[in-house]
Design a protein around this motif. Structure first.
Motif, PDB file in Angstrom:
ATOM      1  N   PHE A 184      43.592 -18.339  69.907  1.00  0.00           N
ATOM      2  CA  PHE A 184      44.158 -19.652  70.239  1.00  0.00           C
ATOM      3  C   PHE A 184      44.439 -19.685  71.743  1.00  0.00           C
ATOM      4  N   PHE A 185      44.136 -20.820  72.366  1.00  0.00           N
ATOM      5  CA  PHE A 185      44.313 -20.938  73.807  1.00  0.00           C
ATOM      6  C   PHE A 185      44.535 -22.409  74.164  1.00  0.00           C
ATOM      7  N   ASN A 186      44.871 -22.632  75.435  1.00  0.00           N
ATOM      8  CA  ASN A 186      45.092 -23.998  75.911  1.00  0.00           C
ATOM      9  C   ASN A 186      44.085 -24.439  76.958  1.00  0.00           C
ATOM     10  N   LEU A 187      43.839 -23.607  77.963  1.00  0.00           N
ATOM     11  CA  LEU A 187      43.084 -24.057  79.124  1.00  0.00           C
ATOM     12  C   LEU A 187      41.778 -23.298  79.311  1.00  0.00           C
ATOM     13  N   VAL A 188      41.832 -22.001  79.530  1.00  0.00           N
ATOM     14  CA  VAL A 188      40.642 -21.204  79.828  1.00  0.00           C
ATOM     15  C   VAL A 188      40.091 -20.608  78.542  1.00  0.00           C
ATOM     16  N   THR A 189      38.828 -20.904  78.244  1.00  0.00           N
ATOM     17  CA  THR A 189      38.210 -20.390  77.023  1.00  0.00           C
ATOM     18  C   THR A 189      38.028 -18.879  77.128  1.00  0.00           C
ATOM     19  N   PRO A 190      38.573 -18.126  76.194  1.00  0.00           N
ATOM     20  CA  PRO A 190      38.423 -16.670  76.244  1.00  0.00           C
ATOM     21  C   PRO A 190      37.036 -16.238  75.795  1.00  0.00           C
ATOM     22  N   ALA A 191      36.774 -14.949  75.890  1.00  0.00           N
ATOM     23  CA  ALA A 191      35.511 -14.395  75.404  1.00  0.00           C
ATOM     24  C   ALA A 191      35.637 -14.008  73.946  1.00  0.00           C
ATOM     25  N   CYS A 192      34.500 -13.970  73.250  1.00  0.00           N
ATOM     26  CA  CYS A 192      34.509 -13.506  71.867  1.00  0.00           C
ATOM     27  C   CYS A 192      34.935 -12.046  71.811  1.00  0.00           C
ATOM     28  N   GLY A 193      35.566 -11.693  70.714  1.00  0.00           N
ATOM     29  CA  GLY A 193      35.926 -10.296  70.506  1.00  0.00           C
ATOM     30  C   GLY A 193      37.406 -10.023  70.573  1.00  0.00           C
ATOM     31  N   GLY A 194      38.197 -10.961  71.102  1.00  0.00           N
ATOM     32  CA  GLY A 194      39.630 -10.748  71.190  1.00  0.00           C
ATOM     33  C   GLY A 194      40.388 -11.473  70.092  1.00  0.00           C
ATOM     34  N   GLY A 195      41.697 -11.403  70.153  1.00  0.00           N
ATOM     35  CA  GLY A 195      42.536 -12.125  69.215  1.00  0.00           C
ATOM     36  C   GLY A 195      42.593 -11.496  67.838  1.00  0.00           C
ATOM     37  N   ALA A 196      42.871 -12.326  66.851  1.00  0.00           N
ATOM     38  CA  ALA A 196      42.985 -11.856  65.479  1.00  0.00           C
ATOM     39  C   ALA A 196      41.611 -11.825  64.817  1.00  0.00           C
ATOM     40  N   SER A 197      41.547 -11.211  63.645  1.00  0.00           N
ATOM     41  CA  SER A 197      40.277 -11.140  62.932  1.00  0.00           C
ATOM     42  C   SER A 197      40.511 -11.286  61.439  1.00  0.00           C
ATOM     43  N   ALA A 198      39.458 -11.680  60.747  1.00  0.00           N
ATOM     44  CA  ALA A 198      39.501 -11.807  59.293  1.00  0.00           C
ATOM     45  C   ALA A 198      38.094 -11.627  58.757  1.00  0.00           C
ATOM     46  N   SER A 199      37.954 -10.913  57.649  1.00  0.00           N
ATOM     47  CA  SER A 199      36.637 -10.690  57.058  1.00  0.00           C
ATOM     48  C   SER A 199      36.350 -11.745  56.000  1.00  0.00           C
ATOM     49  N   PHE A 200      35.082 -11.900  55.656  1.00  0.00           N
ATOM     50  CA  PHE A 200      34.703 -12.808  54.579  1.00  0.00           C
ATOM     51  C   PHE A 200      33.450 -12.260  53.906  1.00  0.00           C
ATOM     52  N   PRO A 201      33.319 -12.403  52.596  1.00  0.00           N
ATOM     53  CA  PRO A 201      32.171 -11.832  51.890  1.00  0.00           C
ATOM     54  C   PRO A 201      31.067 -12.852  51.640  1.00  0.00           C
ATOM     55  N   PHE A 202      29.838 -12.383  51.594  1.00  0.00           N
ATOM     56  CA  PHE A 202      28.717 -13.154  51.079  1.00  0.00           C
ATOM     57  C   PHE A 202      27.589 -12.174  50.782  1.00  0.00           C
ATOM     58  N   ASN A 203      26.589 -12.631  50.073  1.00  0.00           N
ATOM     59  CA  ASN A 203      25.451 -11.792  49.713  1.00  0.00           C
ATOM     60  C   ASN A 203      24.155 -12.476  50.135  1.00  0.00           C
ATOM     61  N   VAL A 204      23.133 -11.670  50.348  1.00  0.00           N
ATOM     62  CA  VAL A 204      21.783 -12.176  50.535  1.00  0.00           C
ATOM     63  C   VAL A 204      20.942 -11.644  49.382  1.00  0.00           C
ATOM     64  N   GLN A 205      20.173 -12.522  48.773  1.00  0.00           N
ATOM     65  CA  GLN A 205      19.410 -12.130  47.585  1.00  0.00           C
ATOM     66  C   GLN A 205      18.036 -12.794  47.596  1.00  0.00           C
ATOM     67  N   ALA A 206      17.030 -12.044  47.180  1.00  0.00           N
ATOM     68  CA  ALA A 206      15.674 -12.581  47.057  1.00  0.00           C
ATOM     69  C   ALA A 206      15.105 -12.161  45.708  1.00  0.00           C
ATOM     70  N   THR A 207      14.590 -13.115  44.965  1.00  0.00           N
ATOM     71  CA  THR A 207      13.915 -12.810  43.710  1.00  0.00           C
ATOM     72  C   THR A 207      12.417 -12.762  43.971  1.00  0.00           C
ATOM     73  N   VAL A 208      11.856 -11.568  43.875  1.00  0.00           N
ATOM     74  CA  VAL A 208      10.431 -11.363  44.108  1.00  0.00           C
ATOM     75  C   VAL A 208       9.700 -11.542  42.784  1.00  0.00           C
ATOM     76  N   VAL A 209       8.722 -12.426  42.765  1.00  0.00           N
ATOM     77  CA  VAL A 209       8.023 -12.762  41.526  1.00  0.00           C
ATOM     78  C   VAL A 209       6.645 -12.110  41.479  1.00  0.00           C
ATOM     79  N   ASN A 210       6.216 -11.779  40.262  1.00  0.00           N
ATOM     80  CA  ASN A 210       4.837 -11.328  40.071  1.00  0.00           C
ATOM     81  C   ASN A 210       3.893 -12.492  40.326  1.00  0.00           C
ATOM     82  N   ASN A 211       2.770 -12.196  40.947  1.00  0.00           N
ATOM     83  CA  ASN A 211       1.809 -13.249  41.250  1.00  0.00           C
ATOM     84  C   ASN A 211       0.453 -12.611  41.506  1.00  0.00           C
ATOM     85  N   CYS A 212      -0.597 -13.330  41.192  1.00  0.00           N
ATOM     86  CA  CYS A 212      -1.962 -12.864  41.448  1.00  0.00           C
ATOM     87  C   CYS A 212      -2.823 -14.034  41.899  1.00  0.00           C
TER      88      CYS A 212
END
Length: 338
Positions: free
Chosen positions: A187-215
Protein backbone atom coordinates in the motif's frame (compact mmCIF):
# COMPACT_ATOMS: atom_id res chain seq x y z
CA UNK A 1 -2.85 28.48 27.47
CA UNK A 2 -0.30 28.26 24.64
CA UNK A 3 1.43 25.33 26.35
CA UNK A 4 -1.91 23.54 26.68
CA UNK A 5 -2.68 24.01 22.98
CA UNK A 6 0.79 22.70 22.04
CA UNK A 7 0.32 19.60 24.18
CA UNK A 8 -3.10 19.00 22.63
CA UNK A 9 -1.60 19.16 19.09
CA UNK A 10 1.11 16.70 20.04
CA UNK A 11 -1.48 14.32 21.42
CA UNK A 12 -3.52 14.53 18.22
CA UNK A 13 -0.43 13.87 16.08
CA UNK A 14 0.42 10.86 18.23
CA UNK A 15 -3.09 9.51 17.66
CA UNK A 16 -2.71 9.98 13.91
CA UNK A 17 0.60 8.12 13.90
CA UNK A 18 -0.79 5.27 15.97
CA UNK A 19 -3.94 4.95 13.84
CA UNK A 20 -1.94 4.86 10.58
CA UNK A 21 0.26 2.05 11.89
CA UNK A 22 -2.71 0.01 13.08
CA UNK A 23 -4.43 -0.20 9.68
CA UNK A 24 -4.91 -3.79 8.46
CA UNK A 25 -5.31 -3.33 4.70
CA UNK A 26 -5.22 -6.66 2.88
CA UNK A 27 -5.27 -8.22 -0.60
CA UNK A 28 -6.07 -11.75 -1.74
CA UNK A 29 -6.45 -13.68 -5.01
CA UNK A 30 -8.81 -16.37 -6.23
CA UNK A 31 -8.40 -18.12 -9.58
CA UNK A 32 -9.98 -20.94 -11.57
CA UNK A 33 -7.98 -23.84 -12.96
CA UNK A 34 -6.37 -23.77 -16.40
CA UNK A 35 -8.02 -26.67 -18.24
CA UNK A 36 -6.96 -27.89 -21.68
CA UNK A 37 -9.80 -30.13 -22.90
CA UNK A 38 -9.49 -32.77 -25.59
CA UNK A 39 -5.82 -32.30 -26.53
CA UNK A 40 -4.86 -34.44 -29.54
CA UNK A 41 -1.06 -34.82 -29.69
CA UNK A 42 -1.19 -35.44 -33.45
CA UNK A 43 -3.16 -32.28 -34.19
CA UNK A 44 -1.30 -29.70 -36.30
CA UNK A 45 -2.89 -26.90 -34.25
CA UNK A 46 -1.77 -25.45 -30.92
CA UNK A 47 -4.05 -26.02 -27.91
CA UNK A 48 -5.20 -23.05 -25.83
CA UNK A 49 -6.84 -22.55 -22.44
CA UNK A 50 -7.25 -19.74 -19.93
CA UNK A 51 -8.18 -19.11 -16.32
CA UNK A 52 -10.08 -16.26 -14.74
CA UNK A 53 -8.67 -14.68 -11.61
CA UNK A 54 -9.70 -11.92 -9.26
CA UNK A 55 -7.66 -9.65 -6.99
CA UNK A 56 -9.54 -8.38 -3.97
CA UNK A 57 -8.07 -5.53 -1.90
CA UNK A 58 -9.66 -3.97 1.17
CA UNK A 59 -8.81 -0.60 2.72
CA UNK A 60 -10.00 -0.23 6.30
CA UNK A 61 -10.87 3.08 7.99
CA UNK A 62 -8.13 5.39 6.77
CA UNK A 63 -6.17 8.04 8.61
CA UNK A 64 -3.59 9.17 6.03
CA UNK A 65 -0.74 11.33 7.18
CA UNK A 66 0.49 14.60 5.70
CA UNK A 67 1.55 15.41 3.07
CA UNK A 68 -0.63 12.70 1.44
CA UNK A 69 -3.88 13.56 3.17
CA UNK A 70 -5.49 14.64 -0.12
CA UNK A 71 -4.31 11.59 -2.10
CA UNK A 72 -6.33 8.39 -2.46
CA UNK A 73 -4.26 5.51 -1.05
CA UNK A 74 -3.16 2.91 -3.61
CA UNK A 75 -1.82 -0.63 -3.59
CA UNK A 76 0.59 -2.38 -5.94
CA UNK A 77 -0.33 -6.03 -6.42
CA UNK A 78 2.14 -8.42 -8.09
CA UNK A 79 0.89 -11.88 -9.03
CA UNK A 80 3.75 -14.37 -9.11
CA UNK A 81 3.41 -17.72 -10.89
CA UNK A 82 6.02 -20.41 -10.14
CA UNK A 83 6.83 -23.47 -12.25
CA UNK A 84 4.34 -25.82 -10.58
CA UNK A 85 4.67 -29.52 -9.81
CA UNK A 86 5.87 -31.99 -12.47
CA UNK A 87 8.12 -29.27 -13.93
CA UNK A 88 11.76 -28.33 -13.53
CA UNK A 89 11.75 -24.99 -15.33
CA UNK A 90 9.51 -22.43 -17.00
CA UNK A 91 11.12 -22.82 -20.40
CA UNK A 92 8.84 -24.61 -20.94
CA UNK A 93 6.74 -25.75 -18.02
CA UNK A 94 5.56 -29.38 -18.08
CA UNK A 95 2.48 -31.27 -16.97
CA UNK A 96 2.87 -34.81 -15.69
CA UNK A 97 1.22 -38.21 -15.64
CA UNK A 98 3.54 -40.58 -13.80
CA UNK A 99 6.89 -40.33 -15.56
CA UNK A 100 5.31 -38.91 -18.73
CA UNK A 101 5.51 -35.18 -19.46
CA UNK A 102 3.66 -32.68 -21.66
CA UNK A 103 5.18 -29.30 -22.51
CA UNK A 104 3.14 -26.10 -22.14
CA UNK A 105 3.42 -22.60 -20.74
CA UNK A 106 1.47 -19.86 -19.01
CA UNK A 107 1.34 -16.25 -20.24
CA UNK A 108 0.35 -12.84 -18.96
CA UNK A 109 -1.41 -11.97 -22.23
CA UNK A 110 -2.72 -13.53 -25.42
CA UNK A 111 0.40 -12.75 -27.46
CA UNK A 112 1.87 -16.03 -26.18
CA UNK A 113 5.31 -14.58 -26.76
CA UNK A 114 8.43 -15.58 -24.78
CA UNK A 115 8.43 -12.09 -23.27
CA UNK A 116 4.93 -12.62 -21.85
CA UNK A 117 5.62 -15.88 -19.97
CA UNK A 118 4.03 -15.52 -16.54
CA UNK A 119 6.51 -15.76 -13.70
CA UNK A 120 8.09 -13.48 -11.17
CA UNK A 121 11.30 -12.79 -9.32
CA UNK A 122 11.87 -16.51 -8.68
CA UNK A 123 12.10 -17.27 -12.42
CA UNK A 124 14.83 -15.48 -14.34
CA UNK A 125 13.69 -13.55 -17.39
CA UNK A 126 10.01 -13.49 -16.43
CA UNK A 127 7.72 -10.92 -14.88
CA UNK A 128 4.67 -11.09 -12.60
CA UNK A 129 1.22 -9.83 -13.48
CA UNK A 130 1.26 -6.36 -11.89
CA UNK A 131 -1.60 -3.96 -11.24
CA UNK A 132 -2.25 -0.82 -9.17
CA UNK A 133 -5.59 -0.42 -7.38
CA UNK A 134 -6.80 2.87 -5.91
CA UNK A 135 -8.88 3.07 -2.74
CA UNK A 136 -12.52 3.88 -3.53
CA UNK A 137 -12.74 6.34 -0.62
CA UNK A 138 -10.13 8.49 1.11
CA UNK A 139 -11.64 8.39 4.59
CA UNK A 140 -13.60 5.16 4.99
CA UNK A 141 -11.67 2.92 2.58
CA UNK A 142 -13.59 0.08 0.97
CA UNK A 143 -13.05 -2.98 -1.23
CA UNK A 144 -12.06 -3.25 -4.88
CA UNK A 145 -12.08 -6.32 -7.14
CA UNK A 146 -9.81 -6.45 -10.18
CA UNK A 147 -10.25 -9.34 -12.64
CA UNK A 148 -7.35 -10.76 -14.65
CA UNK A 149 -6.77 -13.63 -17.07
CA UNK A 150 -3.97 -16.18 -17.18
CA UNK A 151 -3.41 -17.69 -20.62
CA UNK A 152 -2.14 -21.19 -21.42
CA UNK A 153 -0.78 -22.74 -24.60
CA UNK A 154 0.35 -26.23 -25.63
CA UNK A 155 2.36 -25.88 -28.86
CA UNK A 156 1.89 -28.40 -31.65
CA UNK A 157 5.00 -30.10 -32.98
CA UNK A 158 7.43 -32.95 -32.28
CA UNK A 159 7.33 -32.56 -28.48
CA UNK A 160 3.54 -32.82 -28.43
CA UNK A 161 3.51 -35.75 -30.87
CA UNK A 162 5.75 -37.65 -28.43
CA UNK A 163 3.16 -37.35 -25.63
CA UNK A 164 1.64 -40.70 -24.65
CA UNK A 165 -1.76 -41.89 -23.62
CA UNK A 166 -1.90 -44.63 -20.98
CA UNK A 167 -3.96 -47.82 -21.14
CA UNK A 168 -5.45 -46.89 -24.52
CA UNK A 169 -7.61 -44.30 -22.75
CA UNK A 170 -7.83 -40.55 -22.50
CA UNK A 171 -5.07 -39.53 -20.11
CA UNK A 172 -4.95 -36.57 -17.72
CA UNK A 173 -1.71 -34.60 -17.32
CA UNK A 174 -1.57 -32.07 -14.49
CA UNK A 175 0.42 -29.64 -12.39
CA UNK A 176 -0.43 -28.10 -9.02
CA UNK A 177 0.37 -24.51 -8.10
CA UNK A 178 -0.85 -24.78 -4.50
CA UNK A 179 2.66 -23.95 -3.29
CA UNK A 180 3.85 -22.11 -6.39
CA UNK A 181 1.59 -19.05 -6.75
CA UNK A 182 1.41 -15.98 -4.54
CA UNK A 183 0.90 -12.25 -4.53
CA UNK A 184 2.94 -9.52 -2.94
CA UNK A 185 1.19 -6.25 -2.24
CA UNK A 186 2.33 -2.86 -0.99
CA UNK A 187 0.00 0.00 0.00
CA UNK A 188 1.32 3.44 -0.90
CA UNK A 189 0.26 7.02 -1.61
CA UNK A 190 2.64 8.74 -4.01
CA UNK A 191 5.64 6.80 -5.36
CA UNK A 192 4.85 3.39 -6.85
CA UNK A 193 7.08 0.78 -5.20
CA UNK A 194 8.74 -2.15 -6.94
CA UNK A 195 7.29 -5.65 -6.96
CA UNK A 196 8.55 -7.98 -4.30
CA UNK A 197 8.02 -5.91 -1.16
CA UNK A 198 5.22 -5.59 1.35
CA UNK A 199 2.93 -8.37 2.47
CA UNK A 200 2.29 -11.63 0.65
CA UNK A 201 -0.42 -14.24 0.30
CA UNK A 202 -0.53 -17.55 -1.58
CA UNK A 203 -3.38 -18.88 -3.70
CA UNK A 204 -3.95 -22.33 -5.25
CA UNK A 205 -4.86 -23.40 -8.76
CA UNK A 206 -4.17 -26.33 -11.06
CA UNK A 207 -3.29 -26.79 -14.71
CA UNK A 208 -4.75 -29.85 -16.39
CA UNK A 209 -4.78 -31.30 -19.90
CA UNK A 210 -6.81 -34.29 -21.05
CA UNK A 211 -4.87 -36.03 -23.81
CA UNK A 212 -7.17 -38.01 -26.10
CA UNK A 213 -6.49 -41.03 -28.28
CA UNK A 214 -6.64 -40.13 -31.95
CA UNK A 215 -5.57 -41.52 -35.31
CA UNK A 216 -5.40 -40.29 -38.89
CA UNK A 217 -5.38 -42.62 -41.90
CA UNK A 218 -4.79 -42.02 -45.60
CA UNK A 219 -4.57 -44.24 -48.68
CA UNK A 220 -3.46 -44.12 -52.30
CA UNK A 221 -4.90 -46.06 -55.27
CA UNK A 222 -3.63 -49.56 -56.01
CA UNK A 223 -3.12 -50.24 -59.74
CA UNK A 224 -2.75 -53.72 -61.21
CA UNK A 225 -1.71 -52.30 -64.55
CA UNK A 226 -2.72 -53.59 -67.98
CA UNK A 227 -2.81 -57.16 -69.29
CA UNK A 228 -4.60 -59.38 -71.79
CA UNK A 229 -4.86 -62.73 -69.99
CA UNK A 230 -5.13 -63.91 -66.38
CA UNK A 231 -3.24 -67.17 -66.95
CA UNK A 232 -0.91 -66.29 -64.03
CA UNK A 233 -1.23 -64.24 -60.82
CA UNK A 234 -1.03 -60.47 -61.22
CA UNK A 235 0.45 -58.61 -58.26
CA UNK A 236 0.59 -54.92 -57.33
CA UNK A 237 1.46 -52.72 -54.38
CA UNK A 238 -0.37 -49.75 -52.95
CA UNK A 239 0.31 -47.50 -49.99
CA UNK A 240 -1.50 -46.71 -46.78
CA UNK A 241 -0.34 -44.54 -43.89
CA UNK A 242 -1.54 -44.18 -40.33
CA UNK A 243 -0.70 -41.70 -37.59
CA UNK A 244 -1.82 -42.56 -34.06
CA UNK A 245 -1.11 -41.01 -30.66
CA UNK A 246 2.04 -42.37 -29.03
CA UNK A 247 1.44 -45.63 -27.10
CA UNK A 248 -2.10 -45.93 -28.53
CA UNK A 249 -2.90 -49.43 -29.85
CA UNK A 250 -4.80 -49.53 -33.13
CA UNK A 251 -6.14 -51.88 -35.78
CA UNK A 252 -6.80 -51.18 -39.45
CA UNK A 253 -9.75 -52.88 -41.13
CA UNK A 254 -10.51 -53.07 -44.85
CA UNK A 255 -14.12 -53.62 -45.85
CA UNK A 256 -15.39 -55.90 -48.60
CA UNK A 257 -15.45 -53.19 -51.26
CA UNK A 258 -18.26 -51.57 -53.19
CA UNK A 259 -18.68 -54.38 -55.75
CA UNK A 260 -18.91 -57.70 -53.87
CA UNK A 261 -19.08 -56.38 -50.31
CA UNK A 262 -17.25 -59.51 -49.13
CA UNK A 263 -13.89 -59.32 -47.33
CA UNK A 264 -13.07 -62.90 -48.29
CA UNK A 265 -14.13 -62.64 -51.93
CA UNK A 266 -13.44 -59.16 -53.28
CA UNK A 267 -14.23 -58.33 -56.88
CA UNK A 268 -13.67 -55.54 -59.38
CA UNK A 269 -16.38 -54.67 -61.94
CA UNK A 270 -15.83 -53.50 -65.49
CA UNK A 271 -16.62 -49.82 -65.88
CA UNK A 272 -19.84 -49.57 -67.87
CA UNK A 273 -20.51 -53.32 -67.66
CA UNK A 274 -21.25 -56.20 -65.34
CA UNK A 275 -18.22 -58.48 -65.80
CA UNK A 276 -16.08 -59.05 -62.70
CA UNK A 277 -12.54 -59.98 -61.69
CA UNK A 278 -11.68 -61.66 -58.39
CA UNK A 279 -8.82 -60.13 -56.40
CA UNK A 280 -7.27 -60.19 -52.91
CA UNK A 281 -5.66 -57.74 -50.50
CA UNK A 282 -3.10 -58.54 -47.82
CA UNK A 283 -0.54 -56.88 -45.57
CA UNK A 284 2.32 -59.02 -46.88
CA UNK A 285 3.16 -60.58 -50.24
CA UNK A 286 0.58 -63.34 -50.83
CA UNK A 287 -0.10 -63.26 -47.08
CA UNK A 288 -3.33 -63.68 -45.11
CA UNK A 289 -6.29 -61.76 -46.45
CA UNK A 290 -6.61 -58.31 -44.96
CA UNK A 291 -10.19 -57.58 -43.97
CA UNK A 292 -12.21 -56.86 -40.87
CA UNK A 293 -11.48 -60.02 -38.88
CA UNK A 294 -14.41 -62.02 -40.32
CA UNK A 295 -14.55 -64.81 -42.94
CA UNK A 296 -10.95 -65.83 -42.32
CA UNK A 297 -9.51 -62.35 -42.73
CA UNK A 298 -7.34 -60.44 -40.28
CA UNK A 299 -6.78 -56.82 -39.41
CA UNK A 300 -3.41 -55.12 -39.25
CA UNK A 301 -2.47 -54.18 -35.67
CA UNK A 302 0.08 -51.72 -34.33
CA UNK A 303 0.93 -49.14 -31.69
CA UNK A 304 1.12 -45.45 -32.42
CA UNK A 305 4.32 -43.44 -32.22
CA UNK A 306 2.80 -40.02 -32.82
CA UNK A 307 4.40 -39.92 -36.25
CA UNK A 308 3.06 -40.92 -39.68
CA UNK A 309 3.83 -44.60 -40.35
CA UNK A 310 3.71 -45.74 -44.01
CA UNK A 311 2.49 -49.27 -44.82
CA UNK A 312 2.44 -51.40 -47.97
CA UNK A 313 -0.84 -52.79 -49.25
CA UNK A 314 -0.34 -55.91 -51.42
CA UNK A 315 -2.86 -56.77 -54.10
CA UNK A 316 -3.17 -60.03 -56.03
CA UNK A 317 -5.38 -61.09 -58.92
CA UNK A 318 -5.37 -64.91 -58.92
CA UNK A 319 -5.54 -67.13 -62.01
CA UNK A 320 -9.05 -67.07 -63.47
CA UNK A 321 -10.90 -66.91 -66.75
CA UNK A 322 -10.02 -63.72 -68.57
CA UNK A 323 -13.08 -61.49 -68.80
CA UNK A 324 -14.02 -58.97 -71.42
CA UNK A 325 -11.36 -56.25 -71.90
CA UNK A 326 -11.97 -52.94 -70.11
CA UNK A 327 -11.19 -51.00 -66.96
CA UNK A 328 -12.10 -52.85 -63.76
CA UNK A 329 -12.33 -51.18 -60.37
CA UNK A 330 -13.53 -51.47 -56.80
CA UNK A 331 -13.65 -49.02 -53.89
CA UNK A 332 -12.44 -50.30 -50.52
CA UNK A 333 -12.81 -48.35 -47.30
CA UNK A 334 -9.97 -48.47 -44.76
CA UNK A 335 -10.92 -47.82 -41.13
CA UNK A 336 -8.55 -47.36 -38.21
CA UNK A 337 -9.94 -48.57 -34.89
CA UNK A 338 -8.36 -47.23 -31.69
Amino acid sequence: MRAGRALASLALLACLLWAGQARADTCSVTMSDVVFAGVSPISPADAYASASGNVKCTWNLLTPLPPYILLLPKVLVCINIGIGTNATSASPRTLGNGANRLEYNLYRDATYSPASVAGGSAIAGTSPIAMVLISPNLLIGGTLNAPFTLFGKIPAGPALRAVKTVGNSDTVYSSSFAAAANITYTFFNLVTPACGGGASASFPFNVQATVVNNCNISTAPLHFGSGSFLAGPVRAQGSLSVQCVNNNAFQIALNGGSVAGAVGARQMRRVGGSERINYQLSGSLDGPLWGDGTLGTSMLSGTGTGEVVPMILYGRVPVQASPRPGDYSDTVTATVVF
